[in-house]
Design a protein around this motif. Structure first.
Motif, PDB file in Angstrom:
ATOM      1  N   ALA A 328      14.364   6.466  11.327  1.00 31.58           N
ATOM      2  CA  ALA A 328      15.652   6.947  10.831  1.00 31.58           C
ATOM      3  C   ALA A 328      15.599   8.423  10.445  1.00 31.58           C
ATOM      4  CB  ALA A 328      16.118   6.085   9.658  1.00 31.58           C
ATOM      5  N   THR A 329      14.976   8.745   9.314  1.00 30.90           N
ATOM      6  CA  THR A 329      15.005  10.136   8.845  1.00 30.90           C
ATOM      7  C   THR A 329      13.832  10.393   7.915  1.00 30.90           C
ATOM      8  OG1 THR A 329      16.458  11.834   7.887  1.00 30.90           O
ATOM      9  CG2 THR A 329      16.429   9.684   6.800  1.00 30.90           C
ATOM     10  N   GLN A 330      13.707  11.640   7.447  1.00 35.48           N
ATOM     11  CA  GLN A 330      12.561  11.998   6.626  1.00 35.48           C
ATOM     12  C   GLN A 330      12.592  11.311   5.259  1.00 35.48           C
ATOM     13  OE1 GLN A 330      14.779  14.301   7.742  1.00 35.48           O
ATOM     14  NE2 GLN A 330      15.466  15.622   6.070  1.00 35.48           N
ATOM     15  N   ASN A 331      11.377  10.978   4.770  1.00 43.67           N
ATOM     16  CA  ASN A 331      11.176  10.419   3.429  1.00 43.67           C
ATOM     17  C   ASN A 331      11.982   9.151   3.171  1.00 43.67           C
ATOM     18  OD1 ASN A 331       9.319  12.441   2.617  1.00 43.67           O
ATOM     19  ND2 ASN A 331      10.998  13.849   2.164  1.00 43.67           N
ATOM     20  N   GLU A 332      12.128   8.323   4.174  1.00 43.13           N
ATOM     21  CA  GLU A 332      12.880   7.080   4.016  1.00 43.13           C
ATOM     22  C   GLU A 332      12.004   5.931   3.510  1.00 43.13           C
ATOM     23  OE1 GLU A 332      13.369   4.558   7.576  1.00 43.13           O
ATOM     24  OE2 GLU A 332      13.175   6.407   8.722  1.00 43.13           O
ATOM     25  N   LEU A 333      10.685   6.050   3.632  1.00 40.40           N
ATOM     26  CA  LEU A 333       9.768   4.975   3.254  1.00 40.40           C
ATOM     27  C   LEU A 333       8.846   5.519   2.161  1.00 40.40           C
ATOM     28  CD1 LEU A 333       7.829   2.775   5.872  1.00 40.40           C
ATOM     29  CD2 LEU A 333       7.085   3.135   3.529  1.00 40.40           C
ATOM     30  N   ASP A 334       9.049   5.035   0.923  1.00 38.30           N
ATOM     31  CA  ASP A 334       8.302   5.596  -0.202  1.00 38.30           C
ATOM     32  C   ASP A 334       7.116   4.718  -0.586  1.00 38.30           C
ATOM     33  OD1 ASP A 334       9.401   3.437  -1.578  1.00 38.30           O
ATOM     34  OD2 ASP A 334      10.854   4.661  -2.683  1.00 38.30           O
ATOM     35  N   GLU A 335       6.441   5.101  -1.659  1.00 37.69           N
ATOM     36  CA  GLU A 335       5.213   4.419  -2.078  1.00 37.69           C
ATOM     37  C   GLU A 335       5.462   2.953  -2.418  1.00 37.69           C
ATOM     38  OE1 GLU A 335       1.689   4.923  -5.469  1.00 37.69           O
ATOM     39  OE2 GLU A 335       3.109   6.550  -5.079  1.00 37.69           O
ATOM     40  N   ALA A 336       6.562   2.678  -3.124  1.00 37.82           N
ATOM     41  CA  ALA A 336       6.862   1.294  -3.499  1.00 37.82           C
ATOM     42  C   ALA A 336       7.094   0.439  -2.263  1.00 37.82           C
ATOM     43  CB  ALA A 336       8.089   1.258  -4.419  1.00 37.82           C
ATOM     44  N   ALA A 337       7.817   0.987  -1.285  1.00 41.29           N
ATOM     45  CA  ALA A 337       8.066   0.253  -0.046  1.00 41.29           C
ATOM     46  C   ALA A 337       6.763   0.022   0.715  1.00 41.29           C
ATOM     47  CB  ALA A 337       9.059   1.026   0.819  1.00 41.29           C
ATOM     48  N   ALA A 338       5.893   1.018   0.696  1.00 38.92           N
ATOM     49  CA  ALA A 338       4.606   0.877   1.386  1.00 38.92           C
ATOM     50  C   ALA A 338       3.780  -0.245   0.763  1.00 38.92           C
ATOM     51  CB  ALA A 338       3.845   2.200   1.334  1.00 38.92           C
ATOM     52  N   ARG A 339       3.766  -0.314  -0.565  1.00 35.44           N
ATOM     53  CA  ARG A 339       3.008  -1.377  -1.229  1.00 35.44           C
ATOM     54  C   ARG A 339       3.578  -2.753  -0.892  1.00 35.44           C
ATOM     55  NH1 ARG A 339      -0.686   0.776  -4.373  1.00 35.44           N
ATOM     56  NH2 ARG A 339      -0.372   2.867  -5.260  1.00 35.44           N
ATOM     57  N   GLN A 340       4.906  -2.819  -0.798  1.00 34.01           N
ATOM     58  CA  GLN A 340       5.548  -4.077  -0.427  1.00 34.01           C
ATOM     59  C   GLN A 340       5.139  -4.492   0.981  1.00 34.01           C
ATOM     60  OE1 GLN A 340       7.144  -6.222  -2.180  1.00 34.01           O
ATOM     61  NE2 GLN A 340       9.177  -6.760  -1.408  1.00 34.01           N
ATOM     62  N   LEU A 341       5.147  -3.547   1.910  1.00 36.79           N
ATOM     63  CA  LEU A 341       4.757  -3.858   3.291  1.00 36.79           C
ATOM     64  C   LEU A 341       3.300  -4.289   3.366  1.00 36.79           C
ATOM     65  CD1 LEU A 341       6.542  -0.894   5.108  1.00 36.79           C
ATOM     66  CD2 LEU A 341       7.013  -3.321   5.488  1.00 36.79           C
ATOM     67  N   VAL A 342       2.427  -3.592   2.653  1.00 39.26           N
ATOM     68  CA  VAL A 342       1.001  -3.940   2.662  1.00 39.26           C
ATOM     69  C   VAL A 342       0.792  -5.345   2.103  1.00 39.26           C
ATOM     70  CG1 VAL A 342      -1.238  -3.391   1.622  1.00 39.26           C
ATOM     71  CG2 VAL A 342       0.165  -1.565   2.601  1.00 39.26           C
ATOM     72  N   SER A 343       1.532  -5.701   1.058  1.00 37.48           N
ATOM     73  CA  SER A 343       1.384  -7.036   0.451  1.00 37.48           C
ATOM     74  C   SER A 343       1.791  -8.149   1.405  1.00 37.48           C
ATOM     75  CB  SER A 343       2.218  -7.117  -0.832  1.00 37.48           C
ATOM     76  OG  SER A 343       3.614  -7.182  -0.555  1.00 37.48           O
ATOM     77  N   HIS A 344       2.622  -7.800   2.402  1.00 41.56           N
ATOM     78  CA  HIS A 344       3.069  -8.791   3.387  1.00 41.56           C
ATOM     79  C   HIS A 344       2.177  -8.827   4.625  1.00 41.56           C
ATOM     80  CE1 HIS A 344       7.393  -8.513   1.600  1.00 41.56           C
ATOM     81  NE2 HIS A 344       6.716  -9.497   1.059  1.00 41.56           N
ATOM     82  N   GLY A 345       1.086  -8.060   4.619  1.00 38.61           N
ATOM     83  CA  GLY A 345       0.147  -8.123   5.728  1.00 38.61           C
ATOM     84  C   GLY A 345       0.386  -7.122   6.842  1.00 38.61           C
ATOM     85  N   LEU A 346       1.023  -6.003   6.536  1.00 43.82           N
ATOM     86  CA  LEU A 346       1.275  -4.973   7.543  1.00 43.82           C
ATOM     87  C   LEU A 346      -0.032  -4.497   8.194  1.00 43.82           C
ATOM     88  CD1 LEU A 346       3.471  -2.934   8.694  1.00 43.82           C
ATOM     89  CD2 LEU A 346       2.670  -1.368   6.902  1.00 43.82           C
ATOM     90  N   GLU A 347       0.003  -4.280   9.514  1.00 44.76           N
ATOM     91  CA  GLU A 347      -1.183  -3.822  10.234  1.00 44.76           C
ATOM     92  C   GLU A 347      -1.044  -2.422  10.820  1.00 44.76           C
ATOM     93  OE1 GLU A 347      -1.542  -7.096  13.056  1.00 44.76           O
ATOM     94  OE2 GLU A 347      -3.258  -7.843  11.895  1.00 44.76           O
ATOM     95  N   ILE A 348       0.173  -2.063  11.297  1.00 46.63           N
ATOM     96  CA  ILE A 348       0.361  -0.807  12.020  1.00 46.63           C
ATOM     97  C   ILE A 348       1.663  -0.143  11.591  1.00 46.63           C
ATOM     98  CG2 ILE A 348       0.717   0.258  14.302  1.00 46.63           C
ATOM     99  CD1 ILE A 348      -0.863  -2.063  15.512  1.00 46.63           C
ATOM    100  N   VAL A 349       1.612   1.177  11.390  1.00 43.98           N
ATOM    101  CA  VAL A 349       2.811   1.995  11.196  1.00 43.98           C
ATOM    102  C   VAL A 349       2.758   3.136  12.195  1.00 43.98           C
ATOM    103  CG1 VAL A 349       4.138   3.459   9.617  1.00 43.98           C
ATOM    104  CG2 VAL A 349       2.844   1.517   8.712  1.00 43.98           C
ATOM    105  N   ALA A 350       3.841   3.360  12.917  1.00 44.90           N
ATOM    106  CA  ALA A 350       3.958   4.529  13.790  1.00 44.90           C
ATOM    107  C   ALA A 350       5.293   5.189  13.492  1.00 44.90           C
ATOM    108  CB  ALA A 350       3.869   4.141  15.269  1.00 44.90           C
ATOM    109  N   GLU A 351       5.262   6.491  13.174  1.00 46.25           N
ATOM    110  CA  GLU A 351       6.466   7.194  12.762  1.00 46.25           C
ATOM    111  C   GLU A 351       7.287   7.640  13.975  1.00 46.25           C
ATOM    112  OE1 GLU A 351       5.568   9.204   8.489  1.00 46.25           O
ATOM    113  OE2 GLU A 351       4.793  10.324  10.215  1.00 46.25           O
ATOM    114  N   GLY A 352       8.470   7.039  14.129  1.00 43.26           N
ATOM    115  CA  GLY A 352       9.367   7.457  15.195  1.00 43.26           C
ATOM    116  C   GLY A 352      10.229   8.630  14.789  1.00 43.26           C
ATOM    117  N   ALA A 353      10.491   8.768  13.488  1.00 39.79           N
ATOM    118  CA  ALA A 353      11.220   9.916  12.946  1.00 39.79           C
ATOM    119  C   ALA A 353      10.222  10.981  12.512  1.00 39.79           C
ATOM    120  CB  ALA A 353      12.092   9.474  11.776  1.00 39.79           C
ATOM    121  N   ASN A 354      10.744  12.129  12.054  1.00 39.54           N
ATOM    122  CA  ASN A 354       9.898  13.214  11.569  1.00 39.54           C
ATOM    123  C   ASN A 354       9.654  13.050  10.076  1.00 39.54           C
ATOM    124  OD1 ASN A 354       9.626  14.792  14.019  1.00 39.54           O
ATOM    125  ND2 ASN A 354      11.816  15.191  13.817  1.00 39.54           N
ATOM    126  N   MET A 355       8.394  12.820   9.701  1.00 43.81           N
ATOM    127  CA  MET A 355       7.968  12.679   8.310  1.00 43.81           C
ATOM    128  C   MET A 355       8.795  11.632   7.560  1.00 43.81           C
ATOM    129  SD  MET A 355       6.991  15.972   5.928  1.00 43.81           S
ATOM    130  CE  MET A 355       8.614  16.196   5.188  1.00 43.81           C
TER     131      MET A 355
END
Length: 454
Positions: A328-355
């Motif tokens: 989507a856009t820059q700074n859309e995924l913050d630290e809290a969201a990252a922790r939530q994703l990791v807790s659900h077993g996330l394996e891969i992130v690839a940025e389609g937007a810029n930063m």
């Protein structure tokens, strides 16, 4: 998952350069963030190659070669004169003509354009194509404007910008708010003013007038190709994965298409009004109808799709997934969201937007051992295919979709190999952030040194 060692501070040898960026560019927080992210990786590089410091390469790279700001007056359908501000930051031309998109969005300001242009330098270097880095745009909002209003704005914008462009000088493309319609109006005005058909001066053109097949799909496809290579390198596969893609614009739509083709299931996508969850997998044709044909909000998808739900509050990153593609856009995924994703077993992130991931989010992913592909590597497919469009324009040629898509796949594989090899060479296996920054930087820095103090 293995935990990566991460650098959280800028090397003392680079601190003065970063302090100077803060002093000379007050208030430009996104630009500061982009510079800090790159400089935070370069400590091992300058320790191995101190001549970069001796020649002040860092200081030179942090200062754009040229910054252009101009007034854009135009008349709306009611006959009222409107005023917007236009920007073009021609950041670095050591590898080739400035190359980077134009963004039309109310949030655009000089700091935004500088952050995007700075990122573009290293992204373009990673492609291996002979293109420099630049970016531009305006605080004009095309949403809700008629075609006639968009045309008048684009003509006024290009009437000023054209004097700075050229197929061997500066070659813009589209970005947020700038699609085929806007590129057409911009190119038409450039052709009218210059009295020449210089097809290579803009990319993202229509097929009938110099465009390239697969350009529309390239950023989304390329992001997924890069994620596929990340998975392969780790002994994983995208087939059978549960995927969340933020956004529902051009990049997101074609990322969804490629994930689906490769056997993954995209269960959620979004726009600025909220997100939809579709456990059966996003219906791509319905999504295109809603977003591309009707230009409706994402809630219209859920209204027409049995079993899909629309969520207006919260975050799309609350949806559990194996693979996250922020598009989507820059700074859309913050630290809290990252922790939530990791807790659900996330394996891969690839940025389609810029930063799109904040520094805190990136730190969480890397510390958790999640494979993280930064945008300058993962979403380089768009600009790579723009360079292929420039090749076709220069040779008065037109390639098939299959040929162009194959070239795109080869370029993304090459970027992945280059990033991985660089990280391993410095004893940081699996660190895609370091590998991308170090590899892109050294190519640009070596070219700068070869050309003297310019």
């Amino acid at each position: 998952m293995t935990t990566l060692a991460t650098e959280t501070t800028i090397d003392p040898a680079l601190q003065s350069a970063y302090d100077e960026v803060l002093r000379r560019n007050p208030g430009e927080h996104e630009f500061h963030q982009a510079v800090e992210e790159v400089l935070g990786s370069l400590g091992p590089v300058v320790r191995r190659h101190p001549h970069y410091l001796e020649a002040s390469v860092i200081e030179r790279l942090c200062e754009p070669e040229r910054q252009i700001i101009f007034r854009v007056p135009w008349t709306d359908d009611a006959g009222q004169v409107q005023i917007n501000r236009g920007f073009r930051v021609e950041y670095s031309s050591v590898l080739g003509p400035y190359k980077g998109g134009l963004r039309f969005h109310p949030s655009v300001m000089l700091g935004t354009v500088k952050f995007l242009g700075f990122e573009q330098i290293f992204k373009n270097a990673l492609t291996g194509m002979p293109i420099g880095g630049g970016k531009g745009g305006s605080d004009f909002d095309p949403k809700g404007r008629s075609d006639a209003e968009v045309m008048r704005f684009c003509q006024s914008f290009m009437t000023e910008l054209y004097r700075h462009l050229g197929e061997y000088t500066d070659v813009p493309a589209g970005d947020i708010g700038v699609g085929g319609r806007e590129i057409g109006y911009l190119f038409g005005q450039y052709k009218r003013i210059t009295n020449r058909y210089e097809a290579g001066v803009l990319t993202g053109k229509g097929l009938a007038w110099g465009g390239s097949r697969a350009r529309t799909e390239a950023t989304g496809f390329g992001t997924v190709y890069f994620a596929r290579e990340m998975a392969r390198h780790a002994g994983l596969s995208l087939e059978g994965t549960r995927v969340v893609v933020s956004g529902s614009g051009n990049v997101a739509i074609y990322a969804i298409a490629k994930v689906t083709e490769l056997g993954g299931t995209v269960v959620a996508c979004s726009d600025s009004s909220g997100y939809v969850v579709d456990e059966a997998g996003i219906d791509l044709e319905l999504l295109r109808e809603v977003k591309e044909e009707r230009r409706e909000r994402i809630s219209a998808y859920a209204a027409r799709r049995p079993g899909a739900t629309f969520v207006a509050a919260g975050s799309i990153w609350d949806v559990p997934c194996d693979v996250a593609l922020p598009c989507a856009t820059q700074n859309e995924l913050d630290e809290a969201a990252a922790r939530q994703l990791v807790s659900h077993g996330l394996e891969i992130v690839a940025e389609g937007a810029n930063m799109p991931c904040t520094p805190g989010a990136v730190r969480v992913f890397r510390e958790a051992g999640v494979l993280f592909g930064p945008g300058k590597a993962a979403n380089a497919g768009g600009v790579a295919t723009s360079a292929l469009e420039m090749q076709q324009n220069a040779s008065r040629d037109s390639w098939t979709f299959e040929h162009t898509d194959a070239r795109l796949g080869q370029i993304m594989t090459s970027i992945h190999e280059r990033v991985v090899t660089t990280a391993e060479d410095y004893g940081r296996p699996g660190d895609y952030v370091f590998g991308a920054n170090a590899s892109g930087f050294t190519q640009v820095a070596d070219a700068m040194l070869a050309m003297g103090v310019i």
